[in-house]
Design a protein around this motif. Structure first.
Motif, PDB file in Angstrom:
ATOM      1  N   GLY A 225       0.776  -1.227   0.000  1.00 48.84           N
ATOM      2  CA  GLY A 225       0.000   0.000   0.000  1.00 48.84           C
ATOM      3  C   GLY A 225       0.809   1.278   0.000  1.00 48.84           C
ATOM      4  N   GLU A 226       0.071   2.377  -0.234  1.00 55.65           N
ATOM      5  CA  GLU A 226       0.689   3.693  -0.187  1.00 55.65           C
ATOM      6  C   GLU A 226       1.097   4.032   1.239  1.00 55.65           C
ATOM      7  OE1 GLU A 226      -1.542   6.768  -2.265  1.00 55.65           O
ATOM      8  OE2 GLU A 226      -2.565   5.191  -3.393  1.00 55.65           O
ATOM      9  N   LYS A 227       2.121   4.851   1.369  1.00 55.09           N
ATOM     10  CA  LYS A 227       2.632   5.195   2.700  1.00 55.09           C
ATOM     11  C   LYS A 227       1.541   5.853   3.543  1.00 55.09           C
ATOM     12  CE  LYS A 227       5.005   9.088   0.494  1.00 55.09           C
ATOM     13  NZ  LYS A 227       6.360   9.614   0.203  1.00 55.09           N
ATOM     14  N   GLY A 228       1.665   5.645   4.843  1.00 51.15           N
ATOM     15  CA  GLY A 228       0.638   6.101   5.757  1.00 51.15           C
ATOM     16  C   GLY A 228       0.349   7.581   5.677  1.00 51.15           C
ATOM     17  N   VAL A 229       1.375   8.411   5.506  1.00 53.69           N
ATOM     18  CA  VAL A 229       1.148   9.855   5.480  1.00 53.69           C
ATOM     19  C   VAL A 229       0.354  10.278   4.252  1.00 53.69           C
ATOM     20  CG1 VAL A 229       3.128  10.449   6.927  1.00 53.69           C
ATOM     21  CG2 VAL A 229       3.433  10.240   4.432  1.00 53.69           C
ATOM     22  N   HIS A 230       0.289   9.433   3.218  1.00 51.98           N
ATOM     23  CA  HIS A 230      -0.505   9.739   2.030  1.00 51.98           C
ATOM     24  C   HIS A 230      -1.902   9.136   2.082  1.00 51.98           C
ATOM     25  CE1 HIS A 230       2.864  10.963  -1.029  1.00 51.98           C
ATOM     26  NE2 HIS A 230       2.712  11.815  -0.042  1.00 51.98           N
ATOM     27  N   ARG A 231      -2.061   7.947   2.681  1.00 45.80           N
ATOM     28  CA  ARG A 231      -3.349   7.269   2.611  1.00 45.80           C
ATOM     29  C   ARG A 231      -4.295   7.616   3.758  1.00 45.80           C
ATOM     30  NH1 ARG A 231      -4.351   2.478   5.438  1.00 45.80           N
ATOM     31  NH2 ARG A 231      -2.629   1.693   6.713  1.00 45.80           N
ATOM     32  N   LEU A 232      -3.847   8.357   4.751  1.00 43.00           N
ATOM     33  CA  LEU A 232      -4.708   8.662   5.893  1.00 43.00           C
ATOM     34  C   LEU A 232      -5.986   9.369   5.462  1.00 43.00           C
ATOM     35  CD1 LEU A 232      -5.007   8.627   9.013  1.00 43.00           C
ATOM     36  CD2 LEU A 232      -3.997  10.919   9.009  1.00 43.00           C
ATOM     37  N   GLU A 233      -5.891  10.300   4.541  1.00 47.51           N
ATOM     38  CA  GLU A 233      -7.076  11.041   4.091  1.00 47.51           C
ATOM     39  C   GLU A 233      -8.124  10.098   3.513  1.00 47.51           C
ATOM     40  OE1 GLU A 233      -9.944  13.632   2.912  1.00 47.51           O
ATOM     41  OE2 GLU A 233      -8.249  14.145   4.215  1.00 47.51           O
ATOM     42  N   ARG A 234      -7.717   9.271   2.571  1.00 49.24           N
ATOM     43  CA  ARG A 234      -8.664   8.360   1.920  1.00 49.24           C
ATOM     44  C   ARG A 234      -9.205   7.302   2.870  1.00 49.24           C
ATOM     45  NH1 ARG A 234      -5.961   4.187  -1.943  1.00 49.24           N
ATOM     46  NH2 ARG A 234      -5.557   3.278   0.124  1.00 49.24           N
ATOM     47  N   ASP A 235      -8.328   6.717   3.691  1.00 50.51           N
ATOM     48  CA  ASP A 235      -8.696   5.533   4.459  1.00 50.51           C
ATOM     49  C   ASP A 235      -9.313   5.834   5.815  1.00 50.51           C
ATOM     50  OD1 ASP A 235      -7.709   4.168   2.330  1.00 50.51           O
ATOM     51  OD2 ASP A 235      -5.872   3.466   3.297  1.00 50.51           O
ATOM     52  N   VAL A 236      -9.191   7.077   6.289  1.00 49.79           N
ATOM     53  CA  VAL A 236      -9.773   7.447   7.581  1.00 49.79           C
ATOM     54  C   VAL A 236     -10.561   8.752   7.497  1.00 49.79           C
ATOM     55  CG1 VAL A 236      -9.303   8.107   9.981  1.00 49.79           C
ATOM     56  CG2 VAL A 236      -8.016   6.231   8.931  1.00 49.79           C
ATOM     57  N   LEU A 237      -9.896   9.822   7.117  1.00 53.64           N
ATOM     58  CA  LEU A 237     -10.485  11.157   7.263  1.00 53.64           C
ATOM     59  C   LEU A 237     -11.682  11.379   6.356  1.00 53.64           C
ATOM     60  CD1 LEU A 237      -7.191  13.250   7.554  1.00 53.64           C
ATOM     61  CD2 LEU A 237      -8.513  12.125   9.367  1.00 53.64           C
ATOM     62  N   ALA A 238     -11.757  10.665   5.254  1.00 52.95           N
ATOM     63  CA  ALA A 238     -12.875  10.833   4.330  1.00 52.95           C
ATOM     64  C   ALA A 238     -14.141  10.125   4.793  1.00 52.95           C
ATOM     65  CB  ALA A 238     -12.487  10.328   2.939  1.00 52.95           C
ATOM     66  N   HIS A 239     -14.055   9.326   5.853  1.00 55.59           N
ATOM     67  CA  HIS A 239     -15.217   8.556   6.299  1.00 55.59           C
ATOM     68  C   HIS A 239     -16.048   9.324   7.320  1.00 55.59           C
ATOM     69  CE1 HIS A 239     -14.323   4.977   4.053  1.00 55.59           C
ATOM     70  NE2 HIS A 239     -13.074   4.980   4.500  1.00 55.59           N
ATOM     71  N   ALA A 240     -17.350   9.126   7.245  1.00 55.19           N
ATOM     72  CA  ALA A 240     -18.294   9.864   8.091  1.00 55.19           C
ATOM     73  C   ALA A 240     -18.369   9.264   9.486  1.00 55.19           C
ATOM     74  CB  ALA A 240     -19.678   9.855   7.452  1.00 55.19           C
ATOM     75  N   GLY A 241     -18.440  10.143  10.487  1.00 53.61           N
ATOM     76  CA  GLY A 241     -18.704   9.713  11.848  1.00 53.61           C
ATOM     77  C   GLY A 241     -17.496   9.395  12.690  1.00 53.61           C
ATOM     78  N   VAL A 242     -16.284   9.630  12.169  1.00 56.59           N
ATOM     79  CA  VAL A 242     -15.062   9.320  12.934  1.00 56.59           C
ATOM     80  C   VAL A 242     -14.691  10.516  13.801  1.00 56.59           C
ATOM     81  CG1 VAL A 242     -12.627   8.692  12.795  1.00 56.59           C
ATOM     82  CG2 VAL A 242     -14.250   7.778  11.118  1.00 56.59           C
ATOM     83  N   SER A 243     -14.500  10.277  15.083  1.00 55.79           N
ATOM     84  CA  SER A 243     -14.094  11.347  16.000  1.00 55.79           C
ATOM     85  C   SER A 243     -12.712  11.125  16.598  1.00 55.79           C
ATOM     86  CB  SER A 243     -15.108  11.485  17.137  1.00 55.79           C
ATOM     87  OG  SER A 243     -15.128  10.322  17.948  1.00 55.79           O
ATOM     88  N   THR A 244     -12.221   9.871  16.551  1.00 59.68           N
ATOM     89  CA  THR A 244     -10.952   9.533  17.205  1.00 59.68           C
ATOM     90  C   THR A 244     -10.107   8.669  16.285  1.00 59.68           C
ATOM     91  OG1 THR A 244     -12.034   9.556  19.377  1.00 59.68           O
ATOM     92  CG2 THR A 244      -9.896   8.464  19.234  1.00 59.68           C
ATOM     93  N   LEU A 245      -8.828   8.991  16.218  1.00 59.99           N
ATOM     94  CA  LEU A 245      -7.858   8.209  15.458  1.00 59.99           C
ATOM     95  C   LEU A 245      -6.858   7.601  16.423  1.00 59.99           C
ATOM     96  CD1 LEU A 245      -6.383   7.397  12.772  1.00 59.99           C
ATOM     97  CD2 LEU A 245      -5.155   9.583  12.964  1.00 59.99           C
ATOM     98  N   VAL A 246      -6.609   6.293  16.269  1.00 61.88           N
ATOM     99  CA  VAL A 246      -5.566   5.606  17.039  1.00 61.88           C
ATOM    100  C   VAL A 246      -4.472   5.192  16.060  1.00 61.88           C
ATOM    101  CG1 VAL A 246      -5.006   3.718  18.601  1.00 61.88           C
ATOM    102  CG2 VAL A 246      -7.305   4.743  18.657  1.00 61.88           C
ATOM    103  N   VAL A 247      -3.258   5.670  16.297  1.00 62.70           N
ATOM    104  CA  VAL A 247      -2.133   5.391  15.406  1.00 62.70           C
ATOM    105  C   VAL A 247      -1.222   4.347  16.047  1.00 62.70           C
ATOM    106  CG1 VAL A 247      -0.112   6.351  14.240  1.00 62.70           C
ATOM    107  CG2 VAL A 247      -2.206   7.724  14.438  1.00 62.70           C
ATOM    108  N   LEU A 248      -1.090   3.206  15.381  1.00 58.06           N
ATOM    109  CA  LEU A 248      -0.131   2.160  15.766  1.00 58.06           C
ATOM    110  C   LEU A 248       0.646   1.823  14.499  1.00 58.06           C
ATOM    111  CD1 LEU A 248       1.089   0.012  17.644  1.00 58.06           C
ATOM    112  CD2 LEU A 248      -0.838  -1.483  17.047  1.00 58.06           C
TER     113      LEU A 248
END
Length: 376
Positions: A225-248
């Motif tokens: 996959g694409e590096k995390g700093v590039h895919r965060l928008e598509r794979d997390v931030l673009a989704h509805a209803g997310v209030s918390t991100l856990v980074v591991l």
């Protein structure tokens, strides 16, 4: 108002870890996939991704139903999906499609089965390599097949399906962002024992799994996959209803240069602690811009694994101490200490070790969920 209650991060077609259908694609077949939902509602819609398609993707038809067992679905629950009112859709290369909503009551923890009829050659398929559950395909149009008997091939990957949304109207979703540990490697296949599943069960909140096995924070990979700093928008931030991100995230950035067992690891850049910290800061920045609370999880111990070495030990210690002590995350889930062997803090406790000294087993994932639930 719709809430995203299940996700799979898209990947480009590749051999992946195990045999899959991504490179051959589909033709005159139906594809059936069951996914476990993090919240319920009385209306449902799906997102389909052609992010890595080289040509338009034709969806001849699609249905959603309640899962019973295997490829079978609950009689009377099958609902035809439409796209802008049409029974079929064409998704452009590198594009996505969202279905219209259909009425179907689903509860939190239910599994929904999505079936796609693919009557034209798809070419290589955008997919998610590691599903840890079974997907099915069969010849012809099997959208209304209730028994599942016509689905005579199976795989453990997801194809085209990137999200399921329900009319929950919730804004307390939690997204887990990382690599194979987040993806659920080492959990019991077909049992929904990933730590995302365990966290959802503990908290009652929608938990989205945005892990990709082998993924890195700072570098792209042909398989992972694409590096995390590039895919965060598509794979997390673009989704509805997310209030918390856990980074591991970051273990593969550190460990891939320690091993030569996989061809996709070579060449693997040697990443220093300050570079990885800068990557984490970028993830925090992107999430904060969107108003998310951001939790940092320390990397699990991986001493004795094929990712371990003197330099890996140094960089992992540097990153974990920064996560614990810098104050840059809104909260810290210290998974490293929670899962460490009391006799060796650099190694996973045997009771939590899947067997490769790198990935947790079901019990380890339960402990991870307990720790994160305590800081949500």
């Amino acid at each position: 108002m719709f809430t995203t209650v299940w996700t799979a991060s898209p990947q480009r077609p590749s051999e992946g870890f195990t045999a899959n259908w991504s490179q051959e694609g589909f033709w005159r077949q139906s594809l059936r996939q069951a996914v476990r939902l993090g919240a319920g509602g009385d209306r449902v819609r799906i997102r389909l991704s052609n992010a890595y398609g080289a040509s338009p993707l034709r969806i001849a038809g699609a249905t959603v139903a309640r899962t019973t067992r295997g490829a079978a679905v609950e009689p009377g629950s099958v609902r035809r999906l439409t796209f802008a009112g049409a029974a079929s859709a064409e998704i452009p290369a590198r594009g996505e499609a969202v279905s219209d909503a259909t009425e179907l009551t689903l509860d939190s923890g239910d599994s929904a089965t999505v079936t796609l009829h693919l009557d034209a050659t798809t070419g290589p398929a955008t997919f998610h390599a590691q599903a840890f559950t079974t997907s099915y395909r069969g010849t012809g149009d099997r959208l209304e097949d209730v028994t599942g008997e016509g689905f005579d091939e199976a795989t453990e990957s997801w194809y085209f399906l990137s999200a399921v949304e329900v009319s929950a109207g919730r804004t307390d979703g939690v997204a887990l962002f990382g690599d194979s540990i987040t993806d659920g490697f080492g959990s019991t296949p077909g049992a929904n024992r990933r730590w995302s599943d365990a966290l959802g069960a503990r908290t009652g909140r929608p938990v989205l799994n945005a892990g990709i096995g082998g993924n890195l924070v700072l570098n792209d990979s042909a398989w992972y996959g694409e590096k995390g700093v590039h895919r965060l928008e598509r794979d997390v931030l673009a989704h509805a209803g997310v209030s918390t991100l856990v980074v591991l995230h970051g273990l593969n950035d550190i460990g891939f240069s320690e091993t030569d067992e996989q061809p996709t690891y070579v060449p693997a850049p040697v990443v220093e602690g300050d570079e990885l910290i800068a990557g984490h800061r970028e993830l925090i920045r992107q999430a904060r811009v969107r108003g998310l609370r951001v939790i940092g999880a320390t990397l699990l111990p991986f001493g004795g694994s094929d990712h371990w070495g003197e330099r890996a030990a140094k960089v992992s210690h540097e990153l974990n101490e920064w996560i614990r002590c810098s104050g840059e995350y809104d909260a810290v889930a210290d998974l490293s200490r929670a899962l460490a062997d009391p006799a060796d803090p650099d190694a996973l406790r045997a009771a939590y070790d899947f067997g490769d000294h790198l990935h947790p087993n079901d019990a380890g994932y339960e402990v991870m969920a307990e720790v994160v639930a305590g800081v949500l």
